[in-house]
Design a protein around this motif. Structure first.
Motif, PDB file in Angstrom:
ATOM      1  N   ILE A 180       0.836  -1.201   0.000  1.00  0.00           N
ATOM      2  CA  ILE A 180       0.000   0.000   0.000  1.00  0.00           C
ATOM      3  C   ILE A 180       0.872   1.252   0.000  1.00  0.00           C
ATOM      4  O   ILE A 180       0.583   2.230  -0.696  1.00  0.00           O
ATOM      5  CB  ILE A 180      -0.947  -0.015   1.213  1.00  0.00           C
ATOM      6  CG1 ILE A 180      -1.929  -1.188   1.102  1.00  0.00           C
ATOM      7  CG2 ILE A 180      -1.709   1.298   1.322  1.00  0.00           C
ATOM      8  CD1 ILE A 180      -2.825  -1.349   2.305  1.00  0.00           C
ATOM      9  N   ALA A 181       1.952   1.239   0.777  1.00  0.00           N
ATOM     10  CA  ALA A 181       2.854   2.393   0.837  1.00  0.00           C
ATOM     11  C   ALA A 181       3.437   2.705  -0.542  1.00  0.00           C
ATOM     12  O   ALA A 181       3.442   3.859  -0.987  1.00  0.00           O
ATOM     13  CB  ALA A 181       3.974   2.134   1.840  1.00  0.00           C
ATOM     14  N   ALA A 182       3.929   1.674  -1.232  1.00  0.00           N
ATOM     15  CA  ALA A 182       4.482   1.883  -2.574  1.00  0.00           C
ATOM     16  C   ALA A 182       3.392   2.340  -3.541  1.00  0.00           C
ATOM     17  O   ALA A 182       3.644   3.166  -4.427  1.00  0.00           O
ATOM     18  CB  ALA A 182       5.147   0.606  -3.081  1.00  0.00           C
ATOM     19  N   SER A 183       2.193   1.828  -3.372  1.00  0.00           N
ATOM     20  CA  SER A 183       1.087   2.215  -4.249  1.00  0.00           C
ATOM     21  C   SER A 183       0.712   3.669  -4.046  1.00  0.00           C
ATOM     22  O   SER A 183       0.306   4.363  -4.986  1.00  0.00           O
ATOM     23  CB  SER A 183      -0.122   1.313  -3.987  1.00  0.00           C
ATOM     24  OG  SER A 183       0.203  -0.037  -4.208  1.00  0.00           O
ATOM     25  N   ILE A 184       0.822   4.168  -2.817  1.00  0.00           N
ATOM     26  CA  ILE A 184       0.574   5.588  -2.546  1.00  0.00           C
ATOM     27  C   ILE A 184       1.581   6.441  -3.295  1.00  0.00           C
ATOM     28  O   ILE A 184       1.234   7.447  -3.929  1.00  0.00           O
ATOM     29  CB  ILE A 184       0.633   5.850  -1.026  1.00  0.00           C
ATOM     30  CG1 ILE A 184      -0.590   5.230  -0.345  1.00  0.00           C
ATOM     31  CG2 ILE A 184       0.715   7.347  -0.738  1.00  0.00           C
ATOM     32  CD1 ILE A 184      -0.498   5.207   1.162  1.00  0.00           C
ATOM     33  N   PHE A 185       2.845   6.048  -3.246  1.00  0.00           N
ATOM     34  CA  PHE A 185       3.868   6.800  -3.982  1.00  0.00           C
ATOM     35  C   PHE A 185       3.630   6.714  -5.487  1.00  0.00           C
ATOM     36  O   PHE A 185       3.840   7.691  -6.217  1.00  0.00           O
ATOM     37  CB  PHE A 185       5.266   6.279  -3.631  1.00  0.00           C
ATOM     38  CG  PHE A 185       5.746   6.670  -2.255  1.00  0.00           C
ATOM     39  CD1 PHE A 185       5.296   7.838  -1.664  1.00  0.00           C
ATOM     40  CD2 PHE A 185       6.636   5.881  -1.562  1.00  0.00           C
ATOM     41  CE1 PHE A 185       5.728   8.208  -0.400  1.00  0.00           C
ATOM     42  CE2 PHE A 185       7.075   6.236  -0.304  1.00  0.00           C
ATOM     43  CZ  PHE A 185       6.627   7.408   0.289  1.00  0.00           C
ATOM     44  N   GLN A 186       3.189   5.544  -5.959  1.00  0.00           N
ATOM     45  CA  GLN A 186       2.895   5.409  -7.385  1.00  0.00           C
ATOM     46  C   GLN A 186       1.737   6.318  -7.777  1.00  0.00           C
ATOM     47  O   GLN A 186       1.719   6.887  -8.870  1.00  0.00           O
ATOM     48  CB  GLN A 186       2.563   3.956  -7.716  1.00  0.00           C
ATOM     49  CG  GLN A 186       2.353   3.689  -9.199  1.00  0.00           C
ATOM     50  CD  GLN A 186       3.606   3.947 -10.024  1.00  0.00           C
ATOM     51  OE1 GLN A 186       4.690   3.494  -9.684  1.00  0.00           O
ATOM     52  NE2 GLN A 186       3.464   4.699 -11.113  1.00  0.00           N
TER      53      GLN A 186
END
Length: 717
Positions: A180-186
């Motif tokens: 989820i954290a990486a998806s937020i940055f994406q």
């Protein structure tokens, strides 16, 4: 010495350059909107280090007002960025800069072109902070987690309401926080590239600037991967966090030197001036008026109870919301014996488990729970876990609680952190429901965001507005626009108390005119009950009454009305039957396991979250139909009409090259071409063209054309 000051929306940066462009001092700090005071503090430090005078310039989105007040040179931040890039990073083709609430892309080849965010703070540092808060972690922890991700999810990156709508189901379905954290940055990358590039390709040497890109390695990684940049073309300078301030310092060499004592005196004079315009009357004219107001609303409370000495029957209500859990234990006459309100940390079952243990520990055999009811987002999960007697739609629970305090209630408004619900009541039943859909600027998180930006907790900030003499008229708009209004008010000398009162009034106007869409406040009704944690703010409540021109009812338990209403309904529906809720011994031994699975009931293959409890009990969420609940595991073969239509629509073989005298013509597989392709394929074939059809859309194809989208993809979400 050359001094540059960059006053941004949330931070202030100060640098000092010597005559060889060496950075001999720099600092990056949050100003919490105390711009003048923070600037004076930084310049005092610079004076101690660098002598009595220097050349000086100010830049930044919030710097113009201060520059005018202290009669200092001002350089527009885009120009300052380009000045610094030309001097420190020659050959740069594109600059991507993310700030607290600002985002911009500068194209420097073939003439300079600037793209900036205008109507939304999605894709900025403020958005990242908000998402970290939603996950109950810091921005640094969000960054560390993102570097461990295995997969990416699609998350909207505009308003936090949309992002929350994507993230909360992922959390409930057991998605890893790292993913989820990486998806937020994406999502931030997608918003920046698709929302700001607007048709221009990002290529060549790309310079990444601003605090988020300087401090967050995971965000850097997502930009590099998406734009497919190598080390030579992705440039992250060591001074990226203060780059605009460096540009201001470079610009300052063309200005006249100024003595620090003189500059400090100007700043102090500016801070003493107050000429705020667009003010409104105070919320309360006197202390006596406020005391009467507080006494009137204090009367709407459950009957007083001696919980420690009570013996008898009780009824339990649980409101398992998407982010918080509320519990209420009431006596037969509606008196409150026990309450609880806190974040569920994404695990409502564990929270309710601990609260039930606490209730039994505190009351023991003195209290017998005759009935129980659950409502809210996690109603079914909590009901299954503890064998709760009733499952209730939350609107019914809220209406029952409102009717307890106002039997003739005809309108209920509930304002939470990011959600707003309005119920119109007619003939003793809920007639219609209104919800906020696209923005959370009229909710509690809106005022909480500003409280944190100004360096206050929400309770202290709210109290400041009660006795403000001149509340500022800030309008009722998105947080980005409102932030500009707040900055302007501060420039004109408005105090924090005036801003706090103005924001409370803005919340109310947003609710009445943007969500309810009332042409006249009188449309709401004659007997109005207000609920939700936001209305515990007396400034918001007073603003609401003033805007309506009428008195409303706010129960003292406004924050737990869902749980209270559920408990009352459990009492109303008790007719001597035995409660099905688990006894204490089973609650103490309760264990459960949660796993993720794919439903095989049909070709949709829904992602399921399966919670298994003792005795083989289980709860399945995430399904879009009842097949998973019935245990149907094998997909039944059947016609896939979508596949049939797709094949039928595009099954028109093209001419061979040698049989196509007029050459080739390409047709994209988009929009109306899905319906009209048989016509065009036949039309061009008969004219002698070989028709080339584009492939079906994939994620890879989307990423190839992301820069060319002339409007943000999130608009089409």
């Amino acid at each position: 010495m050359r001094v540059g000051l960059d006053v941004g929306s949330t931070t202030i940066k100060c640098v000092v350059l010597d005559d060889r462009n060496n950075l001999i001092y720099h600092t990056y700090e949050r100003h919490y909107s105390h711009i003048v005071e923070k600037s004076a503090e930084l310049l005092r430090r610079v004076a101690e280090r660098c002598g009595r005078e220097a050349v000086f310039a100010i830049s930044g989105s919030a710097g113009m007002g201060m520059a005018e007040s202290v009669k200092a040179p001002f350089v527009q931040e885009v120009f300052a960025t380009r000045v610094a890039a030309n001097r420190l990073a020659p050959g740069t083709d594109v600059i991507i800069e993310l700030g607290g609430e600002d985002a911009k892309i500068l194209f420097l080849t073939n003439g300079m072109e600037v793209r900036m965010n205008g109507s939304c703070a999605g894709g900025t540092g403020a958005f990242i902070d908000q998402m970290a808060t939603l996950l109950n972690i810091t921005a640094d922890e969000l960054d560390a987690l993102s570097l461990q991700h295995e997969k990416l999810y699609a998350i909207a990156s505009r308003c936090g309401v949309f992002a929350k709508s994507d993230i909360q189901p992922l959390l409930n379905q057991g998605a890893q926080k790292a993913d989820i954290a990486a998806s937020i940055f994406q999502a931030v990358v997608n918003q920046t590239v698709a929302g700001l590039a607007q048709g221009r390709e990002i290529k060549g040497k790309v310079l990444f600037l601003g605090g988020p890109l300087f401090f967050l390695k995971g965000l850097r990684e997502r930009f590099v991967d998406t734009l497919k940049l190598d080390e030579e073309h992705a440039v992250f300078p060591d001074n990226a966090d203060v780059f605009v301030a460096v540009g201001a310092a470079c610009y300052a060499e063309n200005t006249e030197p100024v003595r620090f004592e003189e500059l400090m005196a100007r700043i102090q004079d500016a801070s003493a001036q107050k000429n705020t315009t667009n003010t409104m009357p105070p919320l309360f004219a006197s202390d006596e008026e406020y005391e009467a107001f507080a006494a009137r609303h204090a009367a709407a409370c459950p009957p007083p109870m001696d919980a420690d000495g009570y013996t008898g029957d009780a009824y339990l209500g649980v409101d398992a919301g998407s982010t918080t859990t509320k519990v209420a234990l009431v006596s037969p006459d509606g008196g409150l014996l026990y309450t609880y309100y806190a974040s569920n940390q994404g695990n409502p079952v564990q929270v309710v488990l601990e609260q039930l243990k606490e209730i039994y520990r505190r009351f023991g055999d003195r209290v017998v729970i005759r009935g129980s009811a659950a409502t809210g987002y996690g109603e079914e999960l909590v009901k299954n876990a503890f064998h709760i007697d009733l499952g209730l739609v939350e609107t019914v629970a809220h209406y029952r609680a409102a009717r307890h305090f106002s039997p003739q209630v005809d309108f209920i408004i509930d304002i939470g952190g990011q959600d707003m619900k309005c119920f119109k009541v007619r003939g003793g039943a809920i007639d219609s429901i209104l919800l906020n859909e696209a923005c959370s600027s009229g909710c509690g998180s809106f005022i909480e965001t500003f409280a944190k930006a100004l360096g206050y907790d929400i309770a202290t900030f709210s109290k400041l507005g009660l006795r403000a003499e001149k509340p500022v008229d800030l309008g009722s708009r998105c947080t980005v626009f409102m932030n500009s209004s707040v900055k302007q008010a501060q420039k004109e000398g408005a105090g924090v108390d005036d801003i706090s009162a103005g924001l409370s009034i803005s919340i109310v106007k947003n609710a009445i005119y943007k969500v309810i869409r009332a042409a006249d406040p009188a449309e709401l009704g004659q007997h109005i009950v207000v609920q939700g944690g936001t209305f515990l703010n007396d400034a918001v409540l007073r603003s609401f009454e003033l805007e309506l021109g009428a008195e409303v009812v706010r129960p003292t338990i406004a924050g737990i009305m869902g749980a209270f209403g559920a408990a009352l309904l459990a009492r109303d529906r008790y007719h001597g039957q035995q409660s099905t809720m688990l006894p204490l011994e089973e609650i103490e031994q309760l264990t459960y396991k949660t796993s993720a699975a794919r439903c095989q009931g049909c070709q949709n293959h829904c992602m399921l979250t399966v919670s298994i409890f003792p005795g083989g009990r289980r709860h399945v969420s995430g399904n879009r139909c009842e097949k998973a609940l019935r245990g149907e595991s094998a997909a039944k073969s059947g016609e896939n009409l979508f596949a049939y239509k797709r094949e039928r629509m595009f099954a028109y073989p093209p001419l061979e090259k040698e049989n196509a005298p007029r050459g080739e013509i390409g047709i994209p597989r988009v929009l109306n071409m899905y319906e009209n392709y048989p016509y065009w394929a036949t039309f061009f074939r008969d004219l002698g063209f070989r028709v080339i059809l584009s492939p079906f859309s994939t994620r890879a194809i989307y990423e190839l054309g992301m820069e060319s989208i002339p409007v943000s993809y999130t608009h089409l979400r």
